[in-house]
Design an enzyme around this catalytic site. Structure first.
Site, PDB file in Angstrom:
ATOM      1  CB  THR A   2      -0.970  -0.116   1.260  1.00 41.01           C
ATOM      2  OG1 THR A   2      -1.642  -1.085   1.297  1.00 41.01           O
ATOM      3  CG2 THR A   2      -1.885   1.140   1.369  1.00 41.01           C
TER       4      THR A   2
ATOM      5  N   GLY B  81      -0.800  -2.865   5.625  1.00 38.32           N
ATOM      6  CA  GLY B  81      -1.833  -3.696   5.869  1.00 38.32           C
ATOM      7  C   GLY B  81      -2.553  -3.482   7.325  1.00 38.32           C
TER       8      GLY B  81
HETATM    9  N1  GLY Z   1      -5.134  -3.873   1.380  1.00 42.62           N
HETATM   10  C1  GLY Z   1      -4.693  -3.400   2.369  1.00 42.62           C
HETATM   11  C2  GLY Z   1      -5.923  -2.676   3.361  1.00 42.62           C
HETATM   12  O1  GLY Z   1      -6.876  -2.395   2.484  1.00 42.62           O
HETATM   13  O2  GLY Z   1      -5.868  -2.680   4.575  1.00 42.62           O
END
Ligand code: GLY
Length: 583
Positions: free
Chosen positions: A392, A485
């Site tokens: 992210t 995450g």
């Molecule tokens: N893919 C990581 C989140 O949306 O938390």
């Protein structure tokens, strides 16, 4: 100069004057500079790619506002930071305008129409494993074309621009096209990824991703050009949202999905919409906190944790002490348990108790359940969450008009599914892995199977992204967010706490020691270089199970002294290519 720290205005007038002079000289000396930490008067962009931050800064210089700069930065990151910058994924944008009005844009991916709660299970109802993009073992909900959610990024940026942008759309997409066409020098982290994928990835697209004009693997520092991505971006430049969700790009996405066992159709793409939502609002020590509501769990959990901490006598809890880490770990444990139990896509979960979870009264009851001398036990007979690695990306933007944007978006894993059409030149997410994959199945390792986040057609998967804006008296004071995450909420929480409760400037707060607890597995993860052996011993005596990790978070923040019209941007030292760029 060297030890000057940005702080809110002091009560000592002499100190104030000295600080102001120092700030002005720093601004003048560092005009247009790219640093991990930068002061500016007119505009700032802080992202995981200094090149993308420069793109955003240039838009601000041309008179664009923070939303314009965010759109341009996001498209540029899709070129220069493909680890997480994207047009094939999704995310969230929180915006506060100069009058102090906040809003948010939800452009989280959606499950395709043909998706079902059991789509990843075999005939025995189990979740198989396979080889992921790195060539290592992973559950199938994170692998291949079935793991791709209907992308939201282009629709989200387009909606943000339609409602709040000021410069022409095409001007905001063009810098990314230029970067993709002319190329930029392959940095060390991308070079390492290229070498790794070439040797290890089972996915042809990734093995061929980092190639030069002669079709050879790129060297470190060599120009990386992405002509197919430039072509896709030109469609988006010329046709806006429809350039992605209709026309040749959409047809090629669907062709690719069919060929590779995916289920995304033209109807899925056509029906995808980004949504404007009211941000989650809370308060902490006289500051207003605005963050992302569901389908992200970020805002709710952040505000619950800050509310719990308001009950603690922090003046007597020394920062970095065992008492401090115990208190915040217990706070995290409780907020993450609530996250798991209650949260999911609001369009499918109409009775989530958001008011209760973010109330001061509920926080007091949660605080009162904390034993200040020993760790609680996470009730693993219920359900839990897995620990996620870092992926992210987040960026923060402030403009000269007093507007700010906090934007976090993602492909889920680094490089997403690793899959992409060579005709389109971008990576698809593997965000379907953020749904609960096995209805009713919960275990100590952290897989959960509760209802609010089960797969349903057109549902958005629960996220932990936590783009946040802190305001004081209706003016933006702090713009902050992080990748990572499930760790995202905790790294943002600790950073906000360091600034608001421990009076640290944002650059110090970003670098301060972080821990992570997510209820289940019942572990306290800590940054191994930063927690002293003595502190660890005390925490273990309190029955915490400690697990070292290299780093938590990659925060990108801006702190604003509105009275003196000074902004300070800081890019986390854990970001190898990030940069704060201002003017
Ligand atoms: N893919 C990581 C989140 O949306 O938390």
């Amino acid at each position: 100069m060297a030890d000057f720290r940005f702080t809110a205005v002091s009560t000592n007038p002499m100190q104030n004057t000295l600080r102001f002079i120092t700030l002005i000289s720093f601004v003048l000396l560092n005009v247009n500079g790219v640093f991990a930490q930068v002061y500016a008067r007119n505009g700032l962009v802080v992202s995981s790619s200094a090149i993308a931050s420069e793109v955003g800064r240039d838009i601000l210089k041309r008179g664009g506002n923070a939303v314009d700069a965010s759109v341009a930065t996001a498209f540029a990151l899709a070129v220069t930071h493909p680890t997480a910058g994207n047009i094939g994924g999704g995310g969230f944008l929180v915006f506060m305008d100069s009058s102090g009005t906040a809003t948010s844009i939800d452009f989280r991916e959606k499950a395709p129409l043909k998706a079902s709660p059991t789509m990843f299970l075999n005939e025995e109802g189990e979740l198989n494993k396979g080889k992921n993009l790195y060539g290592s073992e992973s559950t199938v909900n994170h692998i291949g074309a079935l793991s791709v959610g209907v992308p939201g990024t282009v629709a989200g940026l387009y909606l943000a621009h339609q409602k709040y942008g000021s410069l022409p759309w095409s001007d905001l997409v063009q810098p990314a096209i230029d970067l993709a066409e002319k190329g930029f020098p392959l940095n060390w982290s991308l070079f390492q990824a290229a070498a790794y994928f070439e040797a290890n990835s089972p996915i042809p697209f990734l093995r061929d991703y980092f190639k030069n004009d002669q079709g050879e693997q790129l060297e470190f520092g060599e120009l990386w050009k992405q002509p197919e991505l430039a072509k896709t971006l030109k469609e988006i430049r010329d046709y806006g949202r429809d350039g992605f969700y209709k026309g040749f790009v959409a047809k090629e996405i669907v062709r690719f999905m069919k060929e590779n066992g995916g289920i995304i159709t033209l109807e899925d793409l056509d029906r995808y919409t980004a949504v404007e939502r009211k941000p989650i609002k809370g308060s902490f020590k006289g500051y207003d906190i605005y963050s992302m509501p569901p389908p992200s769990s970020g805002g709710v959990a952040l505000i619950e944790m800050l509310n719990i901490m308001e009950n603690a006598h922090l003046d007597s809890v020394e920062f970095n002490s065992a008492a401090y880490f115990h208190l915040i770990a217990e706070t995290m444990r409780r907020a993450y348990a609530d996250r798991a139990e209650y949260l999911g896509d609001p369009d499918f979960n109409l009775t989530m108790p958001l008011d209760k979870l973010t109330s001061k009264a509920y926080a007091l009851s949660r605080f009162n359940s904390i034993d200040l001398t020993q760790a609680s036990i996470s009730d693993s007979s219920k359900f839990g969450q897995m620990y996620d690695g870092s992926h992210t990306t987040h960026f923060s933007v402030a403009d000269a008009f007093g507007n700010v944007v906090s934007l976090t978006y993602t492909l889920e894993h680094s490089y997403g599914s690793g899959m992409g059409s060579s005709a389109l030149g971008f990576l698809f997410n593997n965000e379907m892995g953020d749904f609960n994959p096995q209805p009713g199945s919960t275990n100590r390792d952290g897989q959960i199977g509760t209802d609010p986040n089960l797969i349903q057609p057109e549902k958005r998967m629960l996220s932990s992204m936590c783009p946040t804006i802190v305001a004081k008296d209706g003016r933006a004071f702090l713009v902050i967010g992080s990748p990572g995450g499930r760790t995202i909420i905790n790294t943002v929480f600790q950073t906000v706490l360091c600034v608001l409760a421990y009076d640290m400037p944002v650059d110090k707060a970003i670098e301060a020691t972080k821990i992570h607890h997510q209820w289940l597995p019942d572990r306290m993860y800590y940054e191994e270089a930063l927690l002293s052996p003595d502190t660890r011993l005390v925490l273990e005596e309190m029955h915490h199970t400690l697990v070292p990790v290299k780093v938590l978070g990659q925060l990108m923040g801006i702190q604003i002294d509105a009275d003196n019209k000074i902004m300070m941007g800081a890019s986390d030292s854990s970001s190898p290519d990030g940069g704060a760029v201002g003017y």
